[in-house]
Design a protein around this motif. Structure first.
Motif, short mmCIF file in Angstrom:
data_model
loop_
_atom_site.label_atom_id
_atom_site.label_comp_id
_atom_site.label_asym_id
_atom_site.label_seq_id
_atom_site.Cartn_x
_atom_site.Cartn_y
_atom_site.Cartn_z
N PHE A 98 0.82 -1.22 0.00
CA PHE A 98 0.00 0.00 0.00
C PHE A 98 0.86 1.26 0.00
CE2 PHE A 98 -3.17 -2.96 1.61
CZ PHE A 98 -4.30 -2.55 0.92
N ILE A 99 1.82 1.32 0.94
CA ILE A 99 2.61 2.55 1.07
C ILE A 99 3.70 2.53 -0.01
CG2 ILE A 99 4.32 3.69 2.58
CD1 ILE A 99 2.40 3.29 4.89
N GLN A 100 3.80 3.60 -0.77
CA GLN A 100 4.79 3.73 -1.86
C GLN A 100 4.43 2.87 -3.06
OE1 GLN A 100 7.35 5.79 -1.51
NE2 GLN A 100 7.77 5.95 0.67
N ASP A 101 3.17 2.43 -3.20
CA ASP A 101 2.89 1.51 -4.32
C ASP A 101 3.14 2.16 -5.67
OD1 ASP A 101 0.63 3.17 -4.18
OD2 ASP A 101 -0.70 1.61 -4.97
N LYS A 102 3.05 3.50 -5.73
CA LYS A 102 3.29 4.15 -7.03
C LYS A 102 4.74 4.62 -7.14
CE LYS A 102 -1.45 5.52 -7.85
NZ LYS A 102 -1.96 4.98 -6.55
N LEU A 214 -12.08 -8.66 2.82
CA LEU A 214 -12.13 -7.44 3.64
C LEU A 214 -11.53 -6.23 2.90
CD1 LEU A 214 -12.56 -6.03 6.41
CD2 LEU A 214 -10.38 -7.03 7.14
N VAL A 215 -10.46 -6.50 2.14
CA VAL A 215 -9.74 -5.41 1.46
C VAL A 215 -10.60 -4.74 0.39
CG1 VAL A 215 -7.56 -4.84 0.31
CG2 VAL A 215 -7.67 -6.82 1.82
N TYR A 216 -11.48 -5.52 -0.22
CA TYR A 216 -12.40 -4.97 -1.23
C TYR A 216 -13.22 -3.83 -0.62
CZ TYR A 216 -16.24 -5.20 -4.72
OH TYR A 216 -17.17 -4.92 -5.68
N PHE A 217 -13.52 -3.94 0.68
CA PHE A 217 -14.32 -2.91 1.35
C PHE A 217 -13.47 -1.83 2.01
CE2 PHE A 217 -16.76 -6.79 1.16
CZ PHE A 217 -17.89 -6.34 0.49
N ASN A 218 -12.36 -2.25 2.71
CA ASN A 218 -11.70 -1.24 3.53
C ASN A 218 -10.75 -0.33 2.77
OD1 ASN A 218 -9.18 -2.57 3.51
ND2 ASN A 218 -9.41 -3.42 5.57
N GLY A 238 -6.42 -2.63 4.35
CA GLY A 238 -5.88 -3.91 3.93
C GLY A 238 -6.14 -5.00 4.95
N CYS A 239 -5.47 -6.13 4.77
CA CYS A 239 -5.69 -7.29 5.65
C CYS A 239 -4.42 -8.13 5.65
CB CYS A 239 -6.86 -8.10 5.13
SG CYS A 239 -7.18 -9.65 6.00
N MET A 240 -4.09 -8.70 6.78
CA MET A 240 -2.87 -9.52 6.90
C MET A 240 -3.17 -10.98 7.21
SD MET A 240 -0.06 -7.88 6.35
CE MET A 240 1.15 -8.96 7.12
N LYS A 241 -4.43 -11.34 7.45
CA LYS A 241 -4.72 -12.63 8.08
C LYS A 241 -4.25 -13.83 7.26
CE LYS A 241 -6.74 -11.26 11.89
NZ LYS A 241 -6.08 -11.40 13.17
N CYS A 242 -4.58 -13.89 5.95
CA CYS A 242 -4.20 -15.10 5.20
C CYS A 242 -2.69 -15.15 4.98
CB CYS A 242 -4.97 -15.20 3.88
SG CYS A 242 -4.84 -13.80 2.77
#
Ligand code: B12
Ligand code: SF4
Ligand code: SF4
Length: 325
Positions: A98-102, A214-218, A238-242
């Motif tokens: 997420f951070i610095q993705d571009k 979850l990421v689709y929503f948050n 985002g999500c870290m669980k899987c």
């Protein structure tokens, strides 16, 4: 030609990246597979319209002259973002990419320009352009986990895929597409399926139910659906669980703390922002405190999070059973 391939491969090993070249035609193969899945009803129509319609509409500007795709796997850390609250300083997680993705692709483009030789052209495939995992898997650079996230042996799944369409001719033997492979570890494993808080990873099929993730929503301006468990929230976005549950990721997560800290006054303003996430011009997000919040979000390269940060922080506060303002 040999010089170009060798200098890119030397640059990648010096930088700690993995790199491969593939035929330009892999993009069309990846599109065709997704369209077949769309037509057979495997993909939720709303998810398809929001995400896959734009990514499969991408056609390289380099056109028919483009001969290859250069794909780079860049290891990425998760980030810790801190907030002052009435329970003290709290830490939230922002997963890798997420951070610095571009800025990562921009930096890589700068570094590559010059390496690929005089006159060669490189066109970055942005986040909403083309199917990065599918192309990288068909080029043999990554393997899929049942998470539907892709892995390399060195980085686990904590990586960003950075593809470029190029007009560099590659040798014939580098052109043949490979069938996407799953991790060997997935054969007798269901850990990610059990760890997923929303049932997006199903027992009955490999393909993710992306419209349940979850990421689709948050990461978007949706309101939470009624079925989403209040306990599922655990990241700022985002999500870290899987990924955390996966044995192929054991010991591979790097954590970096961003220097910016949201003050108590800013945290309170964020938690009190009840304007709808899709109200991009909300008057509730004006004034010096919000200017400072916006500056910090811009500085950590998440300016778009302004519209969801209040909703996400309230969900996190509730899931952690705390009171922060
Ligand atoms: C749309 C999208 C999302 C959507 C949907 C995700 C999805 N899995 O489709 C949402 C918003 C939910 C999302 C979430 C995340 N995303 Co995202 N997202 C994308 C995007 C734009 C396209 C993904 C895509 O192609 N989906 C379409 C589906 C149909 O394709 P697929 O996922 O490749 O699925 C294939 C397999 O299922 C395969 N398949 C089916 N059956 C079988 C059986 C076997 C045996 C095998 C081997 C394969 C196989 O066929 C499908 C293709 O037809 C890409 C960027 C890009 N432009 O490519 C980033 C990207 C995939 N996202 C990324 C990341 C980091 C994430 C998150 C991990 C972020 C986070 N931590 O919160 C989560 C992970 C969620 C998850 N479990 O997948 C990275 C992944 C990097 C990596 N290591 O693979 C990407 C590549 C961005 C980047 N350039 O780095 N994302
Ligand atoms: S947790 Fe297990 S099933 Fe899921 S991706 Fe990792 S190895 Fe595969
Ligand atoms: S990212 Fe989270 S919600 Fe999405 S599939 Fe993985 S565990 Fe499930």
């Amino acid at each position: 030609l040999v010089d170009v391939l060798r200098s890119v491969s030397d640059w990648a090993s010096r930088s700690g990246y993995l790199v491969t070249w593939a035929d330009r035609g892999l993009l069309d193969l990846a599109y065709k597979e997704v369209w077949t899945r769309r037509d057979s009803g495997e993909l939720d129509p709303e998810f398809y319209g929001r995400w896959l319609e734009p990514v499969t509409a991408y056609r390289p500007a380099l056109g028919p002259a483009a001969s290859s795709i250069l794909i780079i796997a860049v290891p990425r850390p998760a980030h810790i973002v801190r907030f002052e609250t009435r329970s003290g300083l709290i830490e939230t997680i922002v997963p890798p990419v997420f951070i610095q993705d571009k800025s990562v692709p921009k930096r890589i483009l700068d570094e590559l320009t010059g390496l690929v030789g005089d006159g060669a052209r490189l066109e970055p495939m942005g986040g909403k352009q083309g199917l990065h995992k599918s192309v990288a898997a068909r080029a043999g650079l990554v393997r899929y986990g049942r998470t539907n996230i892709t892995f390399t042996s060195g980085f686990g799944s904590y990586l960003q895929i950075v593809p470029f369409v190029t007009d560099v001719e590659i040798p014939h033997d580098a052109r043949a597409p490979k069938a996407p492979q799953a991790l060997d570890e997935c054969t007798d494993c269901r850990l990610c399926e059990h760890a997923c808080p929303t049932g997006a990873i199903g027992a009955d099929r490999f393909l993710l139910r992306a419209h349940r993730c979850l990421v689709y929503f948050n990461e978007d301006i949706y309101e939470w659906p009624d079925w989403l468990p209040a306990t599922s929230h655990h990241c700022l976005v985002g999500c870290m669980k899987c990924q955390e549950a996966c044995p192929a990721n054991a010991g591979k997560l790097r954590l970096e703390t961003v220097p910016e800290v949201f003050t108590f006054q800013e945290t309170t303003a964020i938690l009190n922002d009840f304007s709808r996430s899709d109200d991009l011009q909300s008057s509730a997000r004006h004034g010096p405190v919000w200017d400072s919040i916006r500056d910090k979000l811009t500085s950590i390269k998440l300016p778009w999070l302004e519209y969801m940060i209040g909703r996400n922080m309230r969900a996190l506060e509730k899931a952690r059973g705390c009171q922060w303002s």
